[in-house]
Design an enzyme around this catalytic site. Structure first.
Site, PDB file in Angstrom:
ATOM      1  N   ASP A 176      38.496  33.727  27.324  1.00 64.68           N
ATOM      2  CA  ASP A 176      37.497  33.522  26.279  1.00 64.68           C
ATOM      3  C   ASP A 176      37.093  32.050  26.253  1.00 64.68           C
ATOM      4  OD1 ASP A 176      39.872  32.553  25.228  1.00 64.68           O
ATOM      5  OD2 ASP A 176      39.398  33.150  23.180  1.00 64.68           O
ATOM      6  N   ASP A 211      37.893  29.325  24.717  1.00 66.38           N
ATOM      7  CA  ASP A 211      38.876  28.242  24.804  1.00 66.38           C
ATOM      8  C   ASP A 211      40.047  28.609  25.702  1.00 66.38           C
ATOM      9  OD1 ASP A 211      40.080  30.044  23.037  1.00 66.38           O
ATOM     10  OD2 ASP A 211      41.007  28.465  21.835  1.00 66.38           O
ATOM     11  N   ASP A 238      42.464  30.847  25.717  1.00 66.31           N
ATOM     12  CA  ASP A 238      43.817  31.251  25.306  1.00 66.31           C
ATOM     13  C   ASP A 238      43.977  32.762  25.299  1.00 66.31           C
ATOM     14  OD1 ASP A 238      42.287  31.790  23.061  1.00 66.31           O
ATOM     15  OD2 ASP A 238      43.578  30.715  21.654  1.00 66.31           O
ATOM     16  N   SER A 259      36.856  29.323  19.695  1.00 68.57           N
ATOM     17  CA  SER A 259      37.465  30.371  20.500  1.00 68.57           C
ATOM     18  C   SER A 259      36.435  31.358  21.056  1.00 68.57           C
ATOM     19  CB  SER A 259      38.540  31.086  19.674  1.00 68.57           C
ATOM     20  OG  SER A 259      39.294  31.967  20.461  1.00 68.57           O
TER      21      SER A 259
END
Length: 451
Positions: free
Chosen positions: A246, A248, A250, A107
């Site tokens: 960010d 990833d 999400d 992430s």
């Protein structure tokens, strides 16, 4: 359930150190595959199939190979889609009617870290019970099916295109973004080849930053956790808004033309306020970290508000239990369950832009009814398993801060679900009191933890 390996968002750690090693991830893939293969409602004679996606970290190649081998050894077929946002993997898992989806990503963390998180076949994050079954399976010796029973693997070449079309479908068909200039920051992460196309194809003039991943620059001075570069580019380009994702993709943070940064609480408020003018909003879910100001503003609209544990999976669980559609975290995870099964930075940005377009009001005007309380967050390194509740000195420091706030704020201490940290948050007024209080509690934690 046991949480030996799984945190609030899957398994995560520094690459090369347990559990982020090739041998462990091989066993993790095998264990998850054995759980999938043993599901009682699986169609007899049909192999389970999982989708594996990843972000742009250099370690993703190694971990992808290990996962693929583990699943294959367990007799599970694998589809590989390469770099794709976490919510893109969730979407494709559901759209392709697969058994599960797996994302290799840490992430918002730096490239040295990586992680593994799972989605069930319906596109939602795995429930605790399923993760518990995987943890239990990890305790057994790894085996391997015979050659005829091994899982097969193949790549999906059109994953990015499918996901782009899905994102666009969450924006009203009778609207477009023509005449709007946007800066899109993809954090050198999983959305680098997806995010800018979504907004461009809806008509926006797009300036892209954070779209040159090299395996080691993910989240490095760009993206939702470092929006200063976005602010600079929005002003330089004279853009209407900036959108920061960010690693990833999400999470979402936005910036307006003046350079003001809008966090998840503010963006959630803008979406809910607009939706409430069009439909009945049954309720909104936040977390323990959600600003008290948002809770009060939602309440002023006559909408119920409740707090879940920190982590978008727990917000999701609350929404599903209560039958609500909207929730999120101030970190930028925003859930609109009428659009997607998980937090999605691109889809969330489109919901905010929908509110802007349909209302004819700016983001500043849409959030004018929200007054956030100042928050100070201090992350204190502690040993794994450190229990702050057993230290009277920490409790005493917290009590002293609460007395100083005199009913005008709150104190929250919670362990990170992904790192060996204790997060100390003090919220309220005046700011001088919360800053001093947060440091006092953090000092007490450091002394108690010996760090």
């Amino acid at each position: 359930m046991s949480r030996k390996y799984f945190g609030t968002d899957g398994v995560r750690g520094t690459v090369g150190q347990a559990p982020m090693t090739a041998d462990f991830v091989l066993r993790l893939g095998y264990s998850a595959g054995m759980v999938l293969a043993g599901l009682p409602n699986r169609i007899a004679g049909v192999r389970p199939t999982v989708l594996i996606g990843k972000d742009t970290r250099i370690s993703g190649y190694m971990l992808e190979a290990a996962l693929e081998a583990g699943f294959s050894a367990a007799g599970v077929d694998v589809l590989l889609c390469g770099p794709l946002p976490t919510p893109g993997v969730a979407y494709l898992t559901r759209a392709l009617r697969l058994s599960a989806g797996v994302v290799i990503s840490a992430s918002h963390n730096s490239y040295e870290d990586n992680g593994i998180k799972f989605f069930s076949g319906d596109g939602f994050k795995l429930p605790d019970a399923f993760e518990s079954s995987i943890e239990n399976a990890l305790e057994f010796t790894m085996g391997c099916n015979s050659a005829a029973q091994l899982g097969r693997a193949r790549r999906i070449d059109d994953a990015a295109g499918r996901y782009i079309e899905f994102c666009k479908s969450t924006f009203p068909f009778d609207l477009d973004l023509k005449g709007m200039k946007l800066v899109v920051d993809c954090a050198h992460g999983a959305a680098y080849h997806v995010g800018p196309h979504v907004f461009h194809e809806l008509g926006a003039d797009v300036v892209s930053i954070g779209v040159a991943p090299d395996g080691m620059n993910i989240n490095d001075k760009v993206g939702a956790t470092a929006p200063a570069r976005l602010v600079e580019e929005v002003k330089h380009s004279k853009a209407d808004y900036g959108i920061a994702l960010d690693g990833d993709a999400d999470r979402l943070v936005m910036v307006d033309s003046s350079g003001k940064i809008y966090d998840g609480d503010e963006l959630l408020y803008a979406v809910v306020k607009h939706r409430a003018q069009q439909e009945k909003v049954a309720g909104v879910a936040g977390t323990l970290m959600t600003n008290l100001g948002l809770e009060q503003a939602i309440g002023a609209m006559g909408i119920p508000f409740d707090r879940a544990r920190v982590g978008d999976r727990y917000v999701l669980e609350m929404l599903r239990e209560k039958g609500w559609l909207y929730g999120g975290e101030n970190s930028g995870h925003i859930l609109c369950l009428d659009k997607h099964t998980t937090g999605d930075g691109i889809v969330s940005a489109l919901q905010v832009l929908t509110a802007v377009r349909q209302s004819g009001r700016s983001l500043a005007e849409l959030t004018a009814g929200l007054s956030l309380y100042p928050q100070v967050l201090v992350n204190v390194k502690v040993g794994r398993g450190f229990d702050w509740n057993n230290h009277a000195s920490i409790q005493s420091a917290s009590d002293e801060v609460m007395r100083a706030l005199d009913g005008r704020g709150r104190v929250l201490l919670r362990p990170s679900g992904t790192e060996p940290l204790l997060r100390v948050m003090v919220e309220g007024e005046p700011r001088a009191v919360i800053e001093k209080g947060a440091q006092a509690i953090a000092d007490a934690v450091r002394q108690a933890a010996g760090t």
